[in-house]
Scaffold this active site. Sequence first.
Site, PDB file in Angstrom:
ATOM      1  N   ASP A 144       1.913  43.647  -1.941  1.00 37.36           N
ATOM      2  CA  ASP A 144       1.729  45.061  -2.247  1.00 37.36           C
ATOM      3  C   ASP A 144       1.677  45.797  -0.908  1.00 37.36           C
ATOM      4  O   ASP A 144       1.499  45.178   0.150  1.00 37.36           O
ATOM      5  CB  ASP A 144       0.453  45.288  -3.065  1.00 37.36           C
TER       6      ASP A 144
HETATM    7  C1  BGC Z   1       0.850  50.080  -5.333  1.00 39.89           C
HETATM    8  C2  BGC Z   1       2.115  49.387  -5.776  1.00 39.89           C
HETATM    9  C3  BGC Z   1       3.308  50.207  -5.357  1.00 39.89           C
HETATM   10  C4  BGC Z   1       3.260  50.375  -3.843  1.00 39.89           C
HETATM   11  C5  BGC Z   1       4.408  51.197  -3.299  1.00 39.89           C
HETATM   12  C6  BGC Z   1       0.872  50.437  -3.870  1.00 39.89           C
HETATM   13  O1  BGC Z   1      -0.163  51.315  -3.542  1.00 39.89           O
HETATM   14  O2  BGC Z   1      -0.264  49.264  -5.614  1.00 39.89           O
HETATM   15  O3  BGC Z   1       2.108  49.199  -7.167  1.00 39.89           O
HETATM   16  O4  BGC Z   1       4.488  49.604  -5.775  1.00 39.89           O
HETATM   17  O5  BGC Z   1       2.071  51.049  -3.498  1.00 39.89           O
HETATM   18  O6  BGC Z   1       4.249  52.525  -3.615  1.00 39.89           O
END
Ligand code: BGC
Length: 839
Positions: free
Chosen positions: A226
């Site tokens: 993530d």
């Molecule tokens: C989230 C993800 C997301 C990523 C990119 C993170 O804060 O947990 O689900 O895909 O950001 O935006």
Amino acid sequence: MSSTFDIDSVLSQLTLDEKIALVAGIDFWHTAPIPRLNIPSLRFSDGPNGVRGTRFFNSVPSACFPCGTALASTFDTELLNEAGQLMGQEAKFKSAHVLLGPTMNIQRGPLGGRGFESFSEDPYLTGKAATGIVTGIESQGVASTPKHFVCNDLEHERNSSDSTLTERALREIYLEPFRILLHDVDAKALMTSYNKVNGVHASQNEKLLKGVLRDEWNWDGTTMSDWFGTFNSYESLKNGLDIEMPGPSVFRTVGEVGHMVKTKELHVKHLDERVKSVLKLIKFAKDSGIPENGPESTDNNTPETRALLRKLAQDSIVLLKNDDDFLPLKKEATKSVAVIGPNAKIPAYCGGGSASLRAYYTTTPFDSISEKLSTPPKYTVGAYAHKYLPGLGQQVINPKTGKSGYSMKFYNEPSTASKRTLIDEYDEIDGSSFHLVDYYNDKVIDGLYYIDFLSEFTPTETAIYEFGLTVVGSAQLFVDGKLVVDNKTKQTKGDSFFNCGTIEERGQIELTKGKTYTITVEFGSAPTYTLGNSGAEYFGGGINLGLAKVIDPEQEILNAVELAKSVDTVILSIGLNQEWESESYDRPHMRLEGYQNKLIEAVLAANPNTVIVNQSGTPVEFPWLDKAKALIHCWFGGNEAGNGIADVLFGDAVPSGKLSLTFPVKNEDNPTFLNFRTERGRVLYGEDIFVGYRYYEKLGREVAFPFGYGLSYTKFAIDDLKVDIDEKEENVKVSVVVKNTGSVEGAEVVQVYTGKEETDVIRPVKELKGFEKVKLQPGESKKVELVLPVKYSVSFFDEYANEWSVQSGDYKVYVGNSSDNTPLTDTFTVQKEYFWTGI
Ligand code: BGC
């Protein structure tokens, strides 16, 4: 068409530095290209309820799908497959090779900030919904990225929180949706979660990444962290995290990883395994023909796209209560209608955080209801329910264009400088929340820049107005040159902007009806932030601008009561929005916000001919439920949210959604009431396997609405249950006959649960193991036959054996149309007892 890209041959030609470059992103949304070997840069894009493209700031608009809980409430895997196909197409229109979704975590309780994004409290429904979506996405040549693997089931301290749970709960509830998905479809990528699982961060967790995914499930897709969810170099590389996101890399620099490899601290074979996995994804992307660094367009905003989004919005709506067949409302006979409530005129179309996107268009309940009626409905707000003041951009005019929004000018120097260098300019932006994390401009030096917003506001009433500014950075707002909001000289930390920003600073000023005021805002980017380094990852910064007339809440309710008394029918539009349900924080309670409950009580007393339309991604308490005649639950329904609501209210669509989550009576009743937050670094999954209905049923606890529940405008009879296990004990065949006994066409969801009464381990009363949605004309009957694989329908995870266990004996089959209504039961017997592992 398969490309001639040979993974082993490419791998053998890569230098050490190139290998290291491939295992991390280069920016927020792209991986590193290596042109000499024909390796393109891949584009990743959020997910899960649409495809935002490469920018939070000034993004190219896209299709917004209903949120995850809404999609799962359709209980329709074919429709979800179609939704996935449309998501895949949308990704192509944004030139994205990889779509970051679906979200498949589990709503342990009702308060999770991102609960709206995930599908369900039930692992089987989650797994099957994800299968539908992922199959659809990947059919378009776009890689999906189911997330977050695993146990990112709350937001509180999510980066450091240690999800502490039994092996049995981990297997039966949290890994199970991923197992079902990867059993059914070969998802190309997975995103690891931020949290630790039993002591080890998911992105470096050997047991999960190697043990479960690779060894047990034989999955050979690509893993990515993530965003900012990689926590070290060595373990993450060795244990199976293929890509660190986003870039530029923190933990996989040439210096650090190169040194580790050269000094034999990290065997190069581990790096090679990661690179090979990345090359697989690259090969898949090359085969799709999606261009590298391609354009982003809105050309998929077609009648077909809109029609599917409308169907999804309609089919996800759940009719919770309909006494005296109050609904559907009759367009002609409904003499006078009032639409009241805080959600009537705002488009509560998606939840907040990375799932939010700039939609092609939005539809509000008020506008869509108005379109159904020959005389426009009357309206009053009744109560406010915002967390941040409503967006300024929609309420002001850009004097340069005469359209809503502002003129935005970007400079290297602050407004106080004698000479300023203009580095960027926008005139077509009408949003109100600007995340600048992915704003790139060559002329910016060390991330420092200033934005001047210019707009005009002409009030329609003489009143006191309140303006608000929320930032990562600093900002001040002026009305005709007078400072009204100061979020620069004194700043207070809040939970905005992924927990990096301030609270909303507000300021009030009296304004006169009809007079035009100049509103200017001076913003400084992240380096001007006075709250230290807490926003370090939030480079660029962010600003949220708001405005609302100051109201007297008690007087507003009296106004609503007056209006309600004066009409035949009231449509009361209430609920939450993306400010309350958002990534980065959980909800503090389960109540509707502000004065909404008071408003509802007062309106119901003033006019019982009221239908309540609730929009929220996860459950809220309905303390006035006994007094309400009619209630529909509409989630966050995407672009077509308003139209879906109006279609159901007026019978242009017959509701067929079933709750993907139990709605408890009150927050205290939910299984995680004592254990939801992170306490001193760990969150205890104290409810164990008893999540959602598994808990309420075991305890015999009353709920407001059970899992799987939803009414229709027609009636169904489900009869003739037949249950047969085959000789080899591989499958159980369950069949019933469903008849539409009412007078309109509709769809019913046959739900099949299994349970074991005699057993030496504690088990839920029953668990969902199959479902099918059937569409029937009035009077029509259909036989519905489901084949349940025995192994997946009766096993529990035996911790002592560390394997799944199929116990011999009798199993009960329960069939009905909600977890709480399964009048048909039968049993089958398993003779052979055995254990199993794998997928
Ligand atoms: C989230 C993800 C997301 C990523 C990119 C993170 O804060 O947990 O689900 O895909 O950001 O935006």
